[in-house]
Design a protein around this motif. Structure first.
Motif, short mmCIF file in Angstrom:
data_model
loop_
_atom_site.label_atom_id
_atom_site.label_comp_id
_atom_site.label_asym_id
_atom_site.label_seq_id
_atom_site.Cartn_x
_atom_site.Cartn_y
_atom_site.Cartn_z
N ASP A 76 12.95 -7.33 3.09
CA ASP A 76 13.33 -5.88 3.44
C ASP A 76 14.59 -5.61 2.82
O ASP A 76 14.92 -4.48 2.51
CB ASP A 76 13.28 -5.97 4.96
N LYS A 77 15.55 -6.65 2.68
CA LYS A 77 16.91 -6.29 2.12
C LYS A 77 16.80 -6.03 0.75
O LYS A 77 17.69 -5.20 0.19
CB LYS A 77 17.97 -7.54 2.59
N THR A 78 15.92 -6.81 0.09
CA THR A 78 15.92 -6.37 -1.53
C THR A 78 15.27 -5.07 -1.44
O THR A 78 15.53 -4.36 -2.45
CB THR A 78 14.95 -7.35 -2.13
N LEU A 79 14.32 -4.71 -0.76
CA LEU A 79 13.76 -3.07 -0.71
C LEU A 79 14.90 -2.33 -0.35
O LEU A 79 14.84 -1.15 -1.01
CB LEU A 79 12.48 -3.20 0.10
N ALA A 80 15.73 -2.43 0.56
CA ALA A 80 16.85 -1.44 0.87
C ALA A 80 17.59 -1.31 -0.32
O ALA A 80 18.11 -0.07 -0.52
CB ALA A 80 17.55 -1.93 2.16
N GLU A 81 17.84 -2.41 -1.06
CA GLU A 81 18.76 -2.20 -2.28
C GLU A 81 18.08 -1.59 -3.47
O GLU A 81 18.74 -0.82 -4.17
CB GLU A 81 19.21 -3.69 -2.94
N ASP A 92 17.46 5.32 -1.20
CA ASP A 92 17.06 6.86 -0.38
C ASP A 92 15.66 6.79 0.22
O ASP A 92 15.47 8.06 0.57
CB ASP A 92 17.02 7.97 -1.76
N ASN A 93 15.18 5.79 0.13
CA ASN A 93 13.93 5.60 1.33
C ASN A 93 13.99 4.58 2.08
O ASN A 93 13.29 3.56 2.08
CB ASN A 93 12.62 5.39 0.27
N PRO A 94 14.97 4.79 3.19
CA PRO A 94 14.91 3.85 4.26
C PRO A 94 13.55 3.39 5.33
O PRO A 94 13.45 2.38 5.92
CB PRO A 94 15.79 4.45 5.43
N ASP A 95 12.45 4.44 4.96
CA ASP A 95 11.31 4.01 5.59
C ASP A 95 10.58 2.82 4.93
O ASP A 95 9.83 1.96 5.57
CB ASP A 95 10.22 5.10 5.29
N VAL A 96 11.09 2.61 3.81
CA VAL A 96 10.37 1.33 3.00
C VAL A 96 10.84 -0.04 3.57
O VAL A 96 10.12 -0.84 3.90
CB VAL A 96 10.58 1.29 1.35
N ASP A 97 12.30 -0.29 3.56
CA ASP A 97 12.71 -1.39 4.28
C ASP A 97 12.51 -1.72 5.87
O ASP A 97 12.20 -2.53 6.51
CB ASP A 97 14.11 -1.72 3.94
N GLU A 98 12.46 -0.46 6.38
CA GLU A 98 12.01 -0.49 7.71
C GLU A 98 10.69 -0.85 8.07
O GLU A 98 10.17 -1.65 8.79
CB GLU A 98 12.27 1.07 8.48
N LEU A 99 9.78 -0.38 7.39
CA LEU A 99 8.38 -0.76 7.31
C LEU A 99 8.31 -2.51 7.04
O LEU A 99 7.30 -2.98 7.33
CB LEU A 99 7.58 0.08 6.21
N GLN A 134 0.74 -1.46 0.03
CA GLN A 134 0.10 -0.04 0.07
C GLN A 134 1.05 1.19 -0.20
O GLN A 134 0.65 2.21 -0.69
CB GLN A 134 -0.97 -0.16 1.12
N TRP A 135 1.92 1.34 0.80
CA TRP A 135 2.79 2.51 0.78
C TRP A 135 3.56 2.67 -0.38
O TRP A 135 3.64 3.87 -0.70
CB TRP A 135 4.06 2.16 1.96
N ILE A 136 3.96 1.77 -1.19
CA ILE A 136 4.97 2.11 -2.32
C ILE A 136 3.97 2.13 -3.59
O ILE A 136 4.57 2.36 -4.77
CB ILE A 136 6.20 1.32 -2.37
#
Length: 253
Positions: free
Chosen positions: A95-100, A104-111, A62-64
């Protein structure tokens, strides 16, 4: 080995290679008669894994947005084939794939970590609540504290906790922000409910120290070193009281 002489085990391995890579070499290893219908199986394979990730990370989706989520899911699927007998385990590491993909959007992998940790906490080993009436007999100089098995944590750099709260409750989404001060995210289970809490950097450090060391006396020494004698001891007592009431401590030796 020709397709005609392929063993069942080798055929299964070749088929798995095709599902994961989709390469012409892997398809040919199965046999020319079969290659025409292989795309059906690969589509089903990918669709199932995309569905698994979507079910595991609904708030991230929902967020991205659907398009970005689908792109991230396909990237993850291409580099991370299933590693366990159950699809329930496939959510690990997304979450690690999302971090890669979103550096520039650490909120995504933290979520994403929040969603994964809450699910993992729910199926973690049980721990009976600590009997508080026994605390008066504890030798605190030698006591060793055990954190509940469901406990998980990461360092927090964004307001991902507020984002998750808003999304999970169907409220208006909050704007992503970097935290002014370093913090931590902790997840654990009480009874049949998984809990999420953002804590300040000192409490996060104290929890990690306690999980690693177990000694309450050593924890007091750490806090005295950080805050001074009086404030350090008072903080240790306040933190312990909060952890006990939230059932973060499962046992004291």
């Amino acid at each position: 080995m020709s397709p005609a002489n392929t063993t069942m085990a080798q055929l299964q391995a070749n088929f798995q290679a095709w599902l994961v890579t989709g390469s012409e070499e892997a398809a040919n290893s199965i046999g020319s008669r079969a290659t025409a219908g292989l795309s059906v199986y690969q589509n089903n394979y990918r669709a199932q894994l995309v569905g698994c990730l979507g079910a595991s990370y609904p708030q991230v989706r929902q967020w991205i947005g659907d398009e970005a989520f689908l792109s991230a899911a396909i990237t993850h699927i291409d580099s991370h084939p299933p590693h366990a007998w159950t699809l329930d385990a496939y959510a690990t590491g997304f979450d690690k794939t999302l971090a890669e993909m979103f550096p520039d959007n650490p909120d995504v992998d933290e979520l994403a970590w929040i969603e994964y940790a809450l699910a993992e906490a729910f199926i973690a080993a049980d721990a009976a609540p600590l009997a508080l009436d026994a605390l008066g007999e504890v030798d605190w100089d030698n006591a060793r504290l055990h954190i509940t098995p469901s406990f998980m944590s990461i360092a927090a750099t964004t307001n991902a906790e507020r984002i998750w709260m808003a999304l999970s409750q169907g409220k208006e989404a909050v704007e992503s922000e970097m935290l002014v001060e370093p913090a931590g995210l902790i997840v654990w289970r009480r009874g049949y409910t998984s809990y999420l809490k953002q804590v300040d950097a000192l409490e996060h450090e104290a929890l990690l120290h306690l999980k690693e060391n177990g000694s309450f006396a050593a924890l007091c020494e750490l806090l005295v070193e950080r805050l001074g004698d009086t404030e350090g001891i008072n903080t240790a007592g306040a933190l312990l009281s909060g952890w006990l009431s939230n059932e973060l401590i499962s046992d004291i030796e």
